[in-house]
Write a protein that holds these residues in place. Structure first.
Motif, mmCIF file in Angstrom:
data_model
loop_
_atom_site.group_PDB
_atom_site.id
_atom_site.type_symbol
_atom_site.label_atom_id
_atom_site.label_comp_id
_atom_site.label_asym_id
_atom_site.label_seq_id
_atom_site.Cartn_x
_atom_site.Cartn_y
_atom_site.Cartn_z
ATOM 1 N N THR A 1 7.102 -3.461 -6.056
ATOM 2 C CA THR A 1 7.804 -3.298 -7.324
ATOM 3 C C THR A 1 7.841 -1.830 -7.732
ATOM 4 O O THR A 1 7.080 -1.005 -7.220
ATOM 5 C CB THR A 1 7.107 -4.098 -8.436
ATOM 6 O OG1 THR A 1 5.804 -3.538 -8.662
ATOM 7 C CG2 THR A 1 6.982 -5.574 -8.054
ATOM 8 N N ASP A 2 8.737 -1.522 -8.665
ATOM 9 C CA ASP A 2 8.797 -0.173 -9.211
ATOM 10 C C ASP A 2 7.437 0.226 -9.780
ATOM 11 O O ASP A 2 6.975 1.362 -9.595
ATOM 12 C CB ASP A 2 9.852 -0.086 -10.318
ATOM 13 C CG ASP A 2 11.278 -0.221 -9.791
ATOM 14 O OD1 ASP A 2 11.441 -0.325 -8.563
ATOM 15 O OD2 ASP A 2 12.211 -0.218 -10.609
ATOM 16 N N ALA A 3 6.797 -0.703 -10.461
ATOM 17 C CA ALA A 3 5.504 -0.408 -11.089
ATOM 18 C C ALA A 3 4.438 -0.107 -10.036
ATOM 19 O O ALA A 3 3.598 0.782 -10.224
ATOM 20 C CB ALA A 3 5.063 -1.587 -11.961
ATOM 21 N N GLU A 4 4.464 -0.830 -8.924
ATOM 22 C CA GLU A 4 3.498 -0.587 -7.850
ATOM 23 C C GLU A 4 3.707 0.791 -7.236
ATOM 24 O O GLU A 4 2.741 1.487 -6.904
ATOM 25 C CB GLU A 4 3.612 -1.665 -6.776
ATOM 26 C CG GLU A 4 3.056 -3.018 -7.194
ATOM 27 C CD GLU A 4 3.327 -4.097 -6.180
ATOM 28 O OE1 GLU A 4 2.414 -4.897 -5.900
ATOM 29 O OE2 GLU A 4 4.460 -4.160 -5.644
ATOM 30 N N LEU A 5 4.966 1.192 -7.091
ATOM 31 C CA LEU A 5 5.230 2.527 -6.554
ATOM 32 C C LEU A 5 4.793 3.599 -7.545
ATOM 33 O O LEU A 5 4.220 4.622 -7.148
ATOM 34 C CB LEU A 5 6.714 2.683 -6.229
ATOM 35 C CG LEU A 5 7.090 3.990 -5.528
ATOM 36 C CD1 LEU A 5 6.390 4.115 -4.175
ATOM 37 C CD2 LEU A 5 8.600 4.097 -5.342
ATOM 38 N N ASP A 6 5.041 3.368 -8.830
ATOM 39 C CA ASP A 6 4.608 4.324 -9.851
ATOM 40 C C ASP A 6 3.093 4.507 -9.823
ATOM 41 O O ASP A 6 2.587 5.605 -10.085
ATOM 42 C CB ASP A 6 5.044 3.853 -11.246
ATOM 43 C CG ASP A 6 6.551 3.946 -11.452
ATOM 44 O OD1 ASP A 6 7.197 4.712 -10.715
ATOM 45 O OD2 ASP A 6 7.070 3.245 -12.340
ATOM 46 N N ALA A 7 2.395 3.434 -9.498
ATOM 47 C CA ALA A 7 0.931 3.495 -9.455
ATOM 48 C C ALA A 7 0.418 4.145 -8.175
ATOM 49 O O ALA A 7 -0.771 4.487 -8.088
ATOM 50 C CB ALA A 7 0.349 2.085 -9.595
ATOM 51 N N ASN A 8 1.305 4.301 -7.192
ATOM 52 C CA ASN A 8 0.924 4.901 -5.915
ATOM 53 C C ASN A 8 1.938 5.970 -5.518
ATOM 54 O O ASN A 8 2.632 5.844 -4.498
ATOM 55 C CB ASN A 8 0.846 3.821 -4.829
ATOM 56 C CG ASN A 8 -0.211 2.783 -5.109
ATOM 57 O OD1 ASN A 8 -1.370 2.962 -4.794
ATOM 58 N ND2 ASN A 8 0.205 1.675 -5.718
ATOM 59 N N PRO A 9 2.051 7.047 -6.292
ATOM 60 C CA PRO A 9 3.078 8.055 -6.044
ATOM 61 C C PRO A 9 2.947 8.748 -4.693
ATOM 62 O O PRO A 9 3.919 9.312 -4.192
ATOM 63 C CB PRO A 9 2.883 9.051 -7.200
ATOM 64 C CG PRO A 9 1.460 8.856 -7.647
ATOM 65 C CD PRO A 9 1.187 7.398 -7.438
#
Length: 239
Positions: free
Chosen positions: A167-175
């Protein structure tokens, strides 16, 4: 008018070379299809080329495939606006498979190359004969013979690729998953396509890839260019 959404069958199976589909949009030499196996230019990978054949046997060349940055609409560019194609008609499309498959092999090899250089990627371009990746290396020293040997070792190991999504949120949490500084993965659809070479590389990518690294074949780092105080351009070719 809202853009026409084409089903991207190149994500369902990157190895499909021929498909029957319907024309759902026409503007001059730009044709929109209901379904396509043709990858559109993006992420440093060129758009596919090939042939389009009508039900009455007329064949024309698709010289490029592009995707609108604004609308996401995929268009297939044929040789001439005087093509005589009509909305709603059924056509068969066929890839220039040799060219596409070389792009798939090259793109996968570039992921392997990136895994060997622990530095941000500042740019890149996939080609059927040669490709390049630019790295912000800082004080690192790169050796083309060592990189070539390490690349071919990874290729010959025969790593199976895994395609997944986060998800977008998962990517945001793992830049740190985003290696490429010049191109950000598309957001807004809810999920982001991920390419994993287990134990080697894991990052967002919208390109087409081979199923196994062994398909890439032998490659060679042909040149490393100095493109600035810290930027190095690494050129990759098939050996």
């Amino acid at each position: 008018m809202a853009p026409t959404v084409t089903h991207a069958s190149y994500y369902d199976d990157a190895y499909t070379t021929r498909l029957t589909t319907e024309i759902v949009g026409i503007e001059g030499a730009s044709i929109v299809l209901a379904n396509t196996i043709f990858y559109p230019t993006g992420g440093g990978q060129p758009g596919d080329t090939g042939q389009l054949t009508t039900n009455d046997g007329r064949t024309m060349t698709i010289i490029d495939t592009v995707k609108s940055r604004d609308t996401g609409e995929i268009t297939h560019e044929v040789e001439s606006p005087g093509h005589g194609l009509t909305m709603g008609s059924t056509v068969q499309i066929e890839l220039d498979w040799d060219r596409r498959y070389r792009h798939m092999r090259m793109h996968t090899a570039m992921h392997l190359l990136g895994s060997l250089i622990p530095a941000p990627v500042t740019g890149g371009q996939v080609g059927s004969e040669k490709s390049r990746l630019d790295f912000d290396v800082g004080d690192q020293q790169l050796d083309k013979e060592q990189l070539t040997a390490s690349l071919n070792a990874l290729i010959s190991t025969g790593h199976e690729l895994v395609i997944s999504a986060i998800t977008d949120a998962e990517l945001d949490a793992n830049p740190e998953l985003v290696r490429t500084m010049s191109v950000q993965p598309p957001r807004g659809s809810g999920t982001i396509r991920m390419i994993q070479i287990p134990g080697v590389d894991y990052q967002p990518c919208g390109g087409t890839h081979v199923r196994n690294t062994a398909e890439i074949g032998e490659v060679r780092v042909s040149k490393i260019e100095n493109k600035g105080r810290q930027n190095r351009r690494v050129h990759l070719i098939f050996a």
